[in-house]
Design a protein around this motif. Structure first.
Motif, short mmCIF file in Angstrom:
data_model
loop_
_atom_site.label_atom_id
_atom_site.label_comp_id
_atom_site.label_asym_id
_atom_site.label_seq_id
_atom_site.Cartn_x
_atom_site.Cartn_y
_atom_site.Cartn_z
N UNK A 21 0.84 -1.19 0.00
CA UNK A 21 0.00 0.00 0.00
C UNK A 21 0.88 1.25 0.00
N UNK A 22 0.38 2.32 -0.64
CA UNK A 22 1.10 3.59 -0.58
C UNK A 22 0.94 4.17 0.82
N UNK A 29 -2.08 10.22 -5.45
CA UNK A 29 -2.45 11.38 -6.26
C UNK A 29 -1.20 12.11 -6.77
N UNK A 30 -0.19 12.26 -5.94
CA UNK A 30 1.03 12.92 -6.37
C UNK A 30 1.80 12.08 -7.37
N UNK A 31 1.75 10.77 -7.23
CA UNK A 31 2.39 9.89 -8.20
C UNK A 31 1.71 10.04 -9.56
N UNK A 32 0.38 10.05 -9.56
CA UNK A 32 -0.36 10.25 -10.81
C UNK A 32 -0.10 11.63 -11.39
N UNK A 33 -0.02 12.64 -10.53
CA UNK A 33 0.27 14.00 -11.00
C UNK A 33 1.61 14.04 -11.72
N UNK A 34 2.62 13.35 -11.19
CA UNK A 34 3.93 13.34 -11.84
C UNK A 34 3.83 12.77 -13.24
N UNK A 35 3.07 11.72 -13.40
CA UNK A 35 2.95 11.09 -14.73
C UNK A 35 2.22 12.00 -15.70
N UNK A 36 1.07 12.55 -15.29
CA UNK A 36 0.29 13.38 -16.19
C UNK A 36 0.94 14.75 -16.44
N UNK A 97 5.58 22.91 -10.10
CA UNK A 97 4.97 21.92 -9.22
C UNK A 97 5.51 20.52 -9.49
N UNK A 98 5.78 20.21 -10.75
CA UNK A 98 6.38 18.91 -11.10
C UNK A 98 7.77 18.80 -10.46
N UNK A 99 8.53 19.86 -10.55
CA UNK A 99 9.87 19.87 -9.95
C UNK A 99 9.83 19.77 -8.44
#
Length: 154
Positions: A21-22, A29-36, A97-99
């Motif tokens: 589990x995360x 959500x932050x992991x998904x944000x990094x990808x998108x 924000x990505x950085x």
């Protein structure tokens, strides 16, 4: 994930282990944000490169073109200028924000076991990133200087 264990020679027994589990839903959500955001940044950066280097050409880039796209301070703003400003604002905010999210994850990897150092480091990083973002967005929406811009570039 599954692991294999040999109990007797010639016979393999599979033991299924649960998916880790995360830390919480925010991490997912932050992991998904990094990808998108990474995908969006690739598109934005390549389109910016294409516009500046292919359509305009590096030898044709001038301050006057920037003034046309961003608008001159004190003049009425056109719809085209608002679109250009929004394009660059989205690229700026996504990049920052990505950085920050990437730095946050690296800082957690190194200092996650020392919460005081981690929180202090993240406070400084977020403050610096906020200043950079606010300065960049202010520059975008205030427009370009009407005179003296070309002298600053020389």
């Amino acid at each position: 994930m599954a692991s294999t264990t040999t109990v007797t020679p010639g016979r393999t027994v599979r033991k299924v282990q649960p998916i880790p589990q995360t830390r919480n839903r925010l991490e997912l959500a932050l992991w998904l944000f990094m990808r998108y955001s990474g995908l969006a940044l690739v598109f934005l950066a390549l389109s910016h490169f294409w516009m500046q280097h292919v359509l305009i050409g590096t030898h044709e880039i001038e301050f006057a073109g920037t003034q046309l796209r961003w608008g001159i301070t004190g003049q009425p703003v056109t719809v085209e200028q608002v679109i250009w400003r929004a394009y660059y604002a989205v690229m700026l905010v996504l990049a920052v924000t990505h950085g920050i999210n990437g730095v946050r994850q690296v800082a957690y990897d190194y200092f996650g076991h020392r919460p005081a150092i981690y929180k202090g480091l993240m406070s400084v990083i977020v403050a610096v990133a906020a200043l950079i973002s606010l300065g960049g967005i202010a520059a975008l929406f205030m427009g370009a200087a009407a005179s003296g811009g070309e002298a600053a570039l020389r």
